[in-house]
Design an enzyme around this catalytic site. Structure first.
Site, PDB file in Angstrom:
ATOM      1  N   LYS A 198       0.811  -1.215   0.000  1.00 22.70           N
ATOM      2  CA  LYS A 198       0.000   0.000   0.000  1.00 22.70           C
ATOM      3  C   LYS A 198       0.847   1.269   0.000  1.00 22.70           C
ATOM      4  O   LYS A 198       0.616   2.179  -0.805  1.00 22.70           O
ATOM      5  CB  LYS A 198      -0.935  -0.025   1.217  1.00 22.70           C
ATOM      6  CG  LYS A 198      -1.781   1.207   1.401  1.00 22.70           C
ATOM      7  CD  LYS A 198      -2.901   0.974   2.379  1.00 22.70           C
ATOM      8  CE  LYS A 198      -2.409   0.361   3.669  1.00 22.70           C
ATOM      9  NZ  LYS A 198      -1.477   1.234   4.425  1.00 22.70           N
ATOM     10  N   THR A 233       4.009   1.496  -0.830  1.00 23.64           N
ATOM     11  CA  THR A 233       4.763   1.479  -2.080  1.00 23.64           C
ATOM     12  C   THR A 233       3.920   2.036  -3.219  1.00 23.64           C
ATOM     13  O   THR A 233       4.395   2.833  -4.034  1.00 23.64           O
ATOM     14  CB  THR A 233       5.207   0.035  -2.408  1.00 23.64           C
ATOM     15  OG1 THR A 233       6.012  -0.454  -1.330  1.00 23.64           O
ATOM     16  CG2 THR A 233       5.999  -0.018  -3.701  1.00 23.64           C
ATOM     17  N   ARG A 277       1.935   8.936   6.955  1.00 20.20           N
ATOM     18  CA  ARG A 277       2.212   8.883   8.391  1.00 20.20           C
ATOM     19  C   ARG A 277       3.694   8.639   8.637  1.00 20.20           C
ATOM     20  O   ARG A 277       4.414   8.149   7.765  1.00 20.20           O
ATOM     21  CB  ARG A 277       1.424   7.748   9.042  1.00 20.20           C
ATOM     22  CG  ARG A 277      -0.074   7.920   9.032  1.00 20.20           C
ATOM     23  CD  ARG A 277      -0.766   6.699   9.602  1.00 20.20           C
ATOM     24  NE  ARG A 277      -0.500   5.510   8.811  1.00 20.20           N
ATOM     25  CZ  ARG A 277      -0.676   4.268   9.228  1.00 20.20           C
ATOM     26  NH1 ARG A 277      -1.072   4.035  10.469  1.00 20.20           N
ATOM     27  NH2 ARG A 277      -0.440   3.252   8.445  1.00 20.20           N
ATOM     28  N   LYS A 297       6.957  -6.094  11.345  1.00 16.55           N
ATOM     29  CA  LYS A 297       6.413  -5.473  10.143  1.00 16.55           C
ATOM     30  C   LYS A 297       7.460  -4.693   9.352  1.00 16.55           C
ATOM     31  O   LYS A 297       7.385  -4.565   8.132  1.00 16.55           O
ATOM     32  CB  LYS A 297       5.250  -4.546  10.534  1.00 16.55           C
ATOM     33  CG  LYS A 297       4.530  -3.909   9.362  1.00 16.55           C
ATOM     34  CD  LYS A 297       3.299  -3.144   9.859  1.00 16.55           C
ATOM     35  CE  LYS A 297       2.582  -2.456   8.712  1.00 16.55           C
ATOM     36  NZ  LYS A 297       3.320  -1.281   8.212  1.00 16.55           N
ATOM     37  N   ALA A 317      -3.580   2.041  12.685  1.00 17.73           N
ATOM     38  CA  ALA A 317      -4.948   1.905  12.184  1.00 17.73           C
ATOM     39  C   ALA A 317      -5.707   0.780  12.867  1.00 17.73           C
ATOM     40  O   ALA A 317      -6.932   0.758  12.818  1.00 17.73           O
ATOM     41  CB  ALA A 317      -4.935   1.685  10.678  1.00 17.73           C
ATOM     42  N   PHE A 332      -3.363  -0.233   7.102  1.00 12.29           N
ATOM     43  CA  PHE A 332      -3.921  -1.583   7.010  1.00 12.29           C
ATOM     44  C   PHE A 332      -5.047  -1.637   5.976  1.00 12.29           C
ATOM     45  O   PHE A 332      -5.085  -0.861   5.034  1.00 12.29           O
ATOM     46  CB  PHE A 332      -4.357  -2.086   8.388  1.00 12.29           C
ATOM     47  CG  PHE A 332      -3.220  -2.307   9.331  1.00 12.29           C
ATOM     48  CD1 PHE A 332      -2.114  -3.055   8.945  1.00 12.29           C
ATOM     49  CD2 PHE A 332      -3.215  -1.751  10.607  1.00 12.29           C
ATOM     50  CE1 PHE A 332      -1.037  -3.257   9.815  1.00 12.29           C
ATOM     51  CE2 PHE A 332      -2.146  -1.952  11.484  1.00 12.29           C
ATOM     52  CZ  PHE A 332      -1.064  -2.709  11.080  1.00 12.29           C
ATOM     53  N   PHE A 392       3.428  -9.034  -9.767  1.00 16.00           N
ATOM     54  CA  PHE A 392       4.598  -9.874  -9.523  1.00 16.00           C
ATOM     55  C   PHE A 392       4.912 -10.636 -10.802  1.00 16.00           C
ATOM     56  O   PHE A 392       4.016 -10.941 -11.596  1.00 16.00           O
ATOM     57  CB  PHE A 392       4.331 -10.864  -8.377  1.00 16.00           C
ATOM     58  CG  PHE A 392       4.396 -10.252  -7.002  1.00 16.00           C
ATOM     59  CD1 PHE A 392       5.439 -10.553  -6.139  1.00 16.00           C
ATOM     60  CD2 PHE A 392       3.411  -9.366  -6.560  1.00 16.00           C
ATOM     61  CE1 PHE A 392       5.511  -9.993  -4.869  1.00 16.00           C
ATOM     62  CE2 PHE A 392       3.471  -8.804  -5.300  1.00 16.00           C
ATOM     63  CZ  PHE A 392       4.518  -9.115  -4.446  1.00 16.00           C
ATOM     64  N   TRP A 443       7.117  -0.913  -7.714  1.00 19.31           N
ATOM     65  CA  TRP A 443       8.209  -1.485  -6.910  1.00 19.31           C
ATOM     66  C   TRP A 443       9.432  -1.704  -7.794  1.00 19.31           C
ATOM     67  O   TRP A 443      10.555  -1.410  -7.391  1.00 19.31           O
ATOM     68  CB  TRP A 443       7.760  -2.807  -6.283  1.00 19.31           C
ATOM     69  CG  TRP A 443       8.781  -3.420  -5.358  1.00 19.31           C
ATOM     70  CD1 TRP A 443       8.911  -3.193  -4.022  1.00 19.31           C
ATOM     71  CD2 TRP A 443       9.823  -4.329  -5.716  1.00 19.31           C
ATOM     72  NE1 TRP A 443       9.966  -3.912  -3.509  1.00 19.31           N
ATOM     73  CE2 TRP A 443      10.547  -4.617  -4.533  1.00 19.31           C
ATOM     74  CE3 TRP A 443      10.220  -4.930  -6.908  1.00 19.31           C
ATOM     75  CZ2 TRP A 443      11.641  -5.475  -4.517  1.00 19.31           C
ATOM     76  CZ3 TRP A 443      11.313  -5.792  -6.893  1.00 19.31           C
ATOM     77  CH2 TRP A 443      12.008  -6.070  -5.712  1.00 19.31           C
TER      78      TRP A 443
END
Length: 556
Positions: A71, A73, A94, A105, A273, A301, A381, A409
Site C-alpha cells: 500500500k 509502495t 504517516r 512489520k 490503524a 492496514f 509480480f 516497486w
C-alpha cells in the site's frame, strides 16, 4: 536483487530546499533538520490557507497477508508517476513507529523504487515528533500521580485512573505494571499500564487538531481519571495543558522529505490503524491540498480499518472530501485468502484466486458505500499469469471500478503511469459524492453496529459487561455524539485473525470501551487486539546494525 535499504542509500537526493521549490515553498518557510529533512513553518500555513484545494486521493488495501500488498509502495509510486506526468503532486503519509521497525512489520517508507527518503532517518527517530508525544503523554501521567500524592484535591479514585503511560516500542511486559512501590514519598501504590506511543490519545489529538488553539483545547478535554463520585477529571484540571503544548510546539509542524524521484512528501503523525485512527495529521493533509493539484495519502492496514476511520473520523472532523480511492491488492494475497499456503503462491491457481477474491469484493462494496469512485490496482509480480490478471481485471470492471496494473516497486514512477492515468480519468469523469457511513446522532451501540455489520459483514455485536457499563457512563457524560474508533485486528474482516476471505456467520465482540474526549471519538476494543504489542520470537531488531562508517544495515 538489491534490498530496499540499498536502493534508498544509493538514491541521489536533492537538498530539501530544492524539493520545496516544486511546491513554491521558499527557504524562509523551512526549518532544516540537516540537508534532506525540514519542518514547514507556521507562517507558511498562514500564507497558503486561503489557496484553493487540490484533489485528494486515498490509497487503501485489502486485509494484509504474509504475501504482501504494497500500500505505501503504491502511494509513493503513484505520487512519482503523477510527477512524471507534470502534475503538481505531493504525497502525504504517516510517520513510522519504532515498534514495528524493530518488531515484525518493518518500516513504512515504501519499497523497491517507490520509497520516501532518507529511509533510515524516517524509520528511526526522524525529527523527534514521536519522542515529543511520548514526553507529553508521560508528563501528564507524572503530574496526575503527583496531584494524588500531594493531597488529591480533585478527589480522584485511584482505581479509576484511565490515563496510561507510553513508549514507542513493542514491550509486552509493560502492559500491566504496579507503580508507587517503596516509601510513602514514592507515591500511591496502584496498578498502571503502558501503551505504545502511536496509541496515545495525544497522537490522535495532534493528528486531528486544526491549529494550535484547537490542539490546546483538545489536550485540555482529555479524560485522565474519574472521581469517587464518577465525574471525569481532565488534563486541564491537572494543569498540564500548557506544558504539554510546549513539548509539542515543533511536533505540530508537518515534515517535508522526498521520494527516490524527488517528489515532495509531507510526513506527519502516525496513529496505528488497528488500535487508533490510522491517518496522518489534518494539518499535513490540508497543507498538502493548498500546495498541490493532487494529494495522494494513505490510511493504515485494510480498508475495513484505515479507510473506514479516514472517512468516518478524519474526513468528518476536518471537512475533507476525497475525489477518488485506490484499492491495492496482489494476486498472491488473493490466492492466500483462497487458502493457498505462502510457499505455493507463485504457481498459477485460478480456483484459489476465485475463492480468495471475495476479500477484494467486500472492500470494493465497502468503499462504494461512501460514494467515492474506486480504482483497483494490482501490484504486479513476475509470477502472476495473464489469466490471473485478466480474471481480476474483469472482476473489478464488472463492479464499476477502474482497474490498473502497478509495477512501481520495480520501475518507480514509470511503473505507475497506467495507475496515475486511471486515477486522473476517474476524478475527471466520475463525481465523488462522499458521505460518512453513519450519522453522529446515532447511539454508540448503533454506530458500532453500523461498522460491524456494514463494513465487517458481522451478524451482530456482543459486549462484555464492563463494555456495556462503560457505554452507559460515556453516554451519560454527554459523549454520545462522537464517532467510534474500532480497535480490531488487521488480518481479517472479523475480530478473529484466522478468518480469511469474506467471513460470514460471525459476531463482533466488544470487550472494552472508553472515550478519547480530546481526540473526539469513542474507542471500542474488539477481540484480543492489544494497545501494547509484543516482539516476535525473532524480532527485526536482531538483524539491524550500523557499520564503522555509520551506515545502517538490516532495516526494511
Amino acid at each position: 536483487m538489491k534490498s530496499d535499504i540499498q536502493i534508498a542509500q544509493e538514491a541521489k537526493l536533492k537538498h530539501i530546499r530544492n524539493v520545496a521549490e516544486k511546491l513554491n515553498i521558499s527557504e524562509d518557510d523551512l526549518e532544516f533538520y540537516g540537508k534532506y529533512k525540514a519542518k514547514l513553518s507556521d507562517e507558511l500555513w498562514e500564507r497558503i490557507k486561503e489557496n484553493p484545494d487540490g484533489k485528494l486521493v486515498l490509497v487503501t488495501a485489502i486485509n494484509p497477508t504474509p504475501a504482501g500488498e504494497g500500500k505505501t509502495t503504491t502511494t509513493v509510486g503513484l505520487g512519482q508517476a503523477l510527477g512524471l506526468m507534470n502534475i503538481k503532486s505531493v504525497i502525504a503519509l504517516r510517520e513510522p513507529s519504532l515498534g514495528p521497525c524493530f518488531g515484525i512489520k518493518g518500516g513504512a517508507a515504501g519499497g523497491g523504487y517507490a520509497q520516501v527518503v532518507p529511509m533510515e532517518d524516517l524509520n528511526l527517530h526522524f525529527t523527534g515528533d514521536f519522542h515529543a508525544i511520548t514526553s507529553a503523554n508521560n508528563l501528564l501521567a507524572a503530574m496526575l500521580d503527583n496531584h494524588i500524592q500531594q493531597g488529591n484535591t480533585l478527589n480522584i479514585d485511584t482505581n479509576q485512573i484511565v490515563w496510561k503511560r507510553c513508549v514507542d516500542m513493542n514491550d509486552r511486559v509493560l502492559r500491566n505494571i504496579v507503580v508507587g512501590l517503596g516509601r510513602k514519598a514514592d507515591g500511591v501504590v496502584r496498578e498502571d499500564h503502558f501503551i505504545i506511543t502511536v496509541a496515545s490519545e495525544i497522537m490522535a489529538v495532534l493528528c486531528l487538531a486544526e491549529d494550535r488553539k484547537d490542539l490546546k483545547e483538545r489536550l485540555g478535554r482529555m479524560v485522565v481519571a474519574y472521581t469517587y463520585d464518577g465525574k471525569p477529571v481532565t488534563a486541564k484540571q491537572i494543569n498540564a495543558v500548557g506544558s504539554m503544548a510546549a513539548l509539542l510546539k515543533d511536533a505540530f509542524k508537518p515534515n517535508l522529505i522526498q521520494t527516490l524521484e524527488n517528489t515532495p512528501a509531507i510526513i506527519h503523525g502516525g496513529p496505528f490503524a488497528n488500535i487508533a485512527h490510522g491517518c496522518n495529521s489534518v494539518r499535513a493533509t490540508k497543507t498538502a491540498l493548498k500546495l498541490a493539484d493532487v494529494v495522494v495519502t494513505e490510511a493504515g492496514f485494510g480498508a475495513d480499518l484505515g479507510a473506514e476511520k479516514f472517512f468516518d473520523i478524519k474526513c468528518r472532523m476536518a471537512g475533507l472530501k476525497p475525489a477518488a480511492v485506490v484499492l491495492v491488492a496482489t494476486v498472491r494475497a488473493l490466492k492466500y485468502n483462497g487458502g493457498i499456503p505462502k510457499t505455493d503462491l507463485s504457481k498459477e491457481n485460478l480456483e484459489a484466486l476465485k475463492i480468495g477474491i471475495v476479500n477484494l469484493e467486500k472492500h470494493i462494496e465497502n468503499l462504494q458505500k461512501y460514494g467515492v469512485p474506486v480504482v483497483v490496482t494490482l501490484n504486479r509480480f513476475i509470477t502472476d499469469s495473464d489469466a490471473e490478471l485478466s480474471y481480476v481485471k474483469e472482476f473489478c470492471e464488472s463492479r464499476n471500478c477502474e482497474f490498473a496494473l502497478s509495477e512501481v516497486w520495480e520501475k518507480g514512477g514509470e511503473g505507475g503511469i497506467d495507475l496515475a492515468t486511471k486515477v486522473l480519468n476517474t476524478m475527471e469523469t466520475k463525481k465523488s459524492n462522499f458521505m460518512p457511513l453513519y450519522h453522529e446522532k446515532l447511539s454508540i451501540k448503533e454506530k458500532i453496529a453500523a461498522i460491524a455489520m456494514e463494513i465487517y459483514g458481522a451478524d451482530g455485536v456482543t459486549y462484555d459487561p464492563a463494555a456495556e457499563s462503560a457505554i452507559k457512563t460515556i453516554e451519560g457524560l454527554g459523549y454520545n455524539e462522537l464517532p467510534v474508533c474500532m480497535a480490531k485486528n488487521q488480518y481479517s474482516l472479523s475480530d478473529d485473525a484466522t478468518k480469511l476471505g469474506r467471513p460470514t456467520g460471525f459476531t463482533i465482540h466488544i470487550r472494552e470501551v472508553y472515550v478519547s474526549a480530546g481526540a473526539g471519538f469513542v474507542v471500542a476494543i474488539t477481540g484480543t487486539v492489544m494497545t501494547m504489542p509484543g516482539l516476535p520470537k525473532v524480532p527485526a531488531a536482531e538483524g539491524i546494525d550500523v557499520d564503522d562508517d555509520g551506515r545502517i544495515t538490516g532495516l526494511f
